[in-house]
Design a protein around this motif. Structure first.
Motif: not given
Ligand SMILES: Nc1ncnc2c1ncn2[C@@H]1O[C@H](COP(=O)(O)OP(=O)(O)OP(=O)(O)O)[C@@H](O)[C@H]1O
Length: 269
Positions: A41-43, A37-38, A55
């Protein structure tokens, strides 16, 4: 190759969240993006559809069939979303408006892409429901009258409606119980065989990687630390972080001489 990301970097004002990530998804394959998590991946997956929160800034290149998505106008990008690149999200409830019927959602999705007339859209909407094992009569129901598994099926039906080349599936089972989650993944695998679309599958669940993926990339804190074929990574992980993640999934360690991928160790290798 169908989808390529080349040195994609995503930054907020405060920090670099995704750092020079490159990956390639081939036609018709199930490519898993794994990481805690974090890790970003999603971004990264949102960046592919140019749907990052405002942002955040992005650099690098994302190409679909060689076409640089970052160079397209907003209108061209809207055409690509749905037709060539589609999404199914973890939060299926958030994908539906409570007081619009399932039929209205399916209708709107097609309307945005210029499909006419209405009678064709209705016919295709009902067929889409049937194609994911749902009764066509759900067309007239409201989202809150469906179970979580049924709603996620509708999301898949909608995402595949316009025959995209790539389906991005972001933690699609997380909000479901394990039986419904299993059925959803079996449905995705079945639809992939049927349509030949590539799947970029975002997960932190190695059991799903073992069962469905052909290749994968492992993300740690915004970087890809290892990428390769499923069996190679599961059986012979090179990066300490990958080893740590695999070891933290007890079910991957089968008794006897089977490897985590479920294959037998070959002597001399
Ligand atoms: N709009 C935003 N502005 C600043 N930071 C962000 C924003 N959206 C997400 N983040 C941060 O970017 C990091 C990566 O987020 P992301 O959702 O891509 O992780 P992930 O690997 O998909 O996690 P998960 O499995 O929990 O969905 C996290 O620390 C999150 O808090």
């Amino acid at each position: 190759m169908i989808l390529t990301m080349d040195k994609v970097t995503i930054r907020s004002r405060e920090k670099t969240i995704v750092d020079e990530v490159s990956l390639t998804v081939h036609e018709g394959e199930w490519f898993a993006l794994v990481g805690q998590s974090g890790s970003g991946k999603s971004l990264l997956s949102q960046a592919a559809g140019r749907m990052l929160p405002p942002n955040l800034q992005m650099e690098g290149h994302i190409r679909l069939h060689g076409q640089d998505l970052l160079s397209l106008s907003a209108r061209q990008m809207r055409d690509i979303r749905g037709r060539r690149l589609a999404y199914v999200f973890q939060d299926y409830q958030g994908s539906f408006t409570p007081f619009r019927t399932i039929g209205q959602h399916l209708d709107e999705y097609q309307k945005v892409h210029g499909i006419t007339p209405g009678a064709v859209r209705k016919q295709q909407g009902m067929e889409a429901l049937e194609s994911v094992g749902l009764e066509a009569e759900l067309y007239r129901r409201y989202p809150f009258q469906l179970s979580g598994g049924q709603l996620q099926r509708v999301s898949i039906a909608m995402a595949l409606m316009l025959s995209p080349d790539v389906l991005i599936a972001d933690e699609v089972t997380t909000a479901l119980d394990s039986v419904s989650g299993h059925r959803i993944l079996e449905l995705l695998a079945h639809k992939q065989r049927e349509t030949g679309c590539a799947i970029l599958f975002i997960t932190h669940d190695w059991r799903h990687v073992r069962r469905y993926a052909s290749r994968l990339a492992v993300m740690q804190e915004g970087r890809i630390v290892e990428t390769g074929g499923k069996h190679r990574i599961l059986d012979h992980p090179r990066h300490p972080y990958t080893r740590q993640l695999i070891q933290a999934t007890p079910m991957l360690h089968k008794p006897g001489h089977l490897l985590p991928s479920g294959l037998q160790e070959v002597r001399g290798q």
